[in-house]
Design an enzyme around this catalytic site. Sequence first.
Site, PDB file in Angstrom:
ATOM      1  N   SER A  80       0.765  -1.445   0.008  1.00 49.68           N
ATOM      2  CA  SER A  80      -0.052  -0.044  -0.002  1.00 49.68           C
ATOM      3  C   SER A  80       0.729   1.385  -0.182  1.00 49.68           C
ATOM      4  O   SER A  80       0.388   2.370  -0.285  1.00 49.68           O
ATOM      5  CB  SER A  80      -0.921   0.128   1.349  1.00 49.68           C
ATOM      6  OG  SER A  80      -0.419   0.492   2.121  1.00 49.68           O
ATOM      7  N   LYS A  94      -0.008   5.711   6.573  1.00 44.52           N
ATOM      8  CA  LYS A  94      -0.580   6.508   5.706  1.00 44.52           C
ATOM      9  C   LYS A  94       0.009   8.168   5.713  1.00 44.52           C
ATOM     10  O   LYS A  94       0.570   8.506   6.774  1.00 44.52           O
ATOM     11  CB  LYS A  94      -2.044   6.707   5.445  1.00 44.52           C
ATOM     12  CG  LYS A  94      -2.659   5.312   4.940  1.00 44.52           C
ATOM     13  CD  LYS A  94      -4.239   5.586   4.806  1.00 44.52           C
ATOM     14  CE  LYS A  94      -5.025   4.335   4.382  1.00 44.52           C
ATOM     15  NZ  LYS A  94      -4.435   3.976   2.994  1.00 44.52           N
TER      16      LYS A  94
END
Lengths: 215, 215
Positions: free
Chosen positions: A131, A168
């Site tokens: 990711s 993130k």
Amino acid sequence: MALLFYSDGFMKNLTETQKNILNYIIYQKTKAGITPTLAEIANKFGYKNRATVQQHLQAIERKGFLKRKPKLSRSLELNIQDKFFVSTPVIGEVAAGNPLTIYPDSIDTVQLPTIAYFPNDSFLLKVKGDSLKDAFIFSNDVVIVNPNSEVKNGKFVVAILNDAAVVKRYYKTDGKIELRSENPEYQTIRIDENFPAFSLVGVVIGIYRSLERQN
Amino acid sequence: MALLFYSDGFMKNLTETQKNILNYIIYQKTKAGITPTLAEIANKFGYKNRATVQQHLQAIERKGFLKRKPKLSRSLELNIQDKFFVSTPVIGEVAAGNPLTIYPDSIDTVQLPTIAYFPNDSFLLKVKGDSLKDAFIFSNDVVIVNPNSEVKNGKFVVAILNDAAVVKRYYKTDGKIELRSENPEYQTIRIDENFPAFSLVGVVIGIYRSLERQN
DNA sequence: TATTTTGCCATACAAATGTATGGCATTATT
DNA sequence: AATAATGCCATACATTTGTATGGCAAAATA
């Protein structure tokens, strides 16, 4: 998305006291960088006698979370790596403390190493999955996370959202928090800063990648 | 082409014996996860007495690489972070081995986290330029270089060619050496293995990237 | 040359450390 | 109700551990 959850689940068999002691040992070993002695543990928890700690350690070891090396001072070894992957995670509040654990079926998994020495207040997470590949952070890379570092827009952060942890990029405007992936396959998460199921774990301050055993 | 500089030489003030002991402490602390006692160090190096180690530690501490906590067992603290910063890099010809030549215009400082294990025979180089960006190694990344690691095709190596240091991918066939960049903007270097102005410095065994002071 | 640093050893000592054993009250488990 | 596990304390003991001190030879430095 990297899913992880907070301890407790894999410590299921431990009593509250044993949990506290084990957490203290993990904390000292990973963050302070030194394994406590029986006396230090006793002092920390207010025990007047080392034998009390001794017996707790024996219990914890019997349950497979510790390895004691006979006669050797400060030689307690953690044996919780295989305990990280738990099939039935306990969902609770994410308080400060160790360790983080992982959902076995998550696309990304993050593993908190237990043996590394940490000079400061940081800890490590091993990245699993892709990711973050567009941010050039790859599976098996080790990210260094600092819980006390200032969170700024654009920084990579580790956060826990709905009992799942993510790595993130962080952006905040007008009380609205955005957690962006670099990989367009993953959607941006948008939440209010007061969203109860959200908490910041720390800021990614570094990346370490081994090229040695890579195949 | 990636310009780099050498950031070791930070143990310059230490004697050989002191270096060895300090390295052993670093190794035990970071790799084995436990700080050795005086007795263990003595045993490791064949000393019959702990006082010998005691005096070496005092010397190392006096030179600022260690911090001893009085009376506390296994409490040695490393104090080498700031020692990684070399204020006056050596500028000279590129000899085999250490130290490496430094380009005057590429002066920078490097901080290696203690969690990344640092073998005795390895050293650090800071990458400058973007010739490896397609291999996801970027400018300001720090590569860990081992001069004794086996060189295999496809590995990243540090080589010196015409008094310039490069980090590239290594391929060798029939005595011909190819040094490939991942970035197509940079041409592949092809030389004979006996080319006089060429020498292999070492193999890149790790990468460290700081996200902290990045702006 | 004189002096300091380094390197290693021996002895000694107080404190720290892990361990063993016995005791006792409370809480879980069967 | 009986049994086991937990939690805590006290005493005791052999090692381990860091430290202090003195001594001696070689190497580095002034």
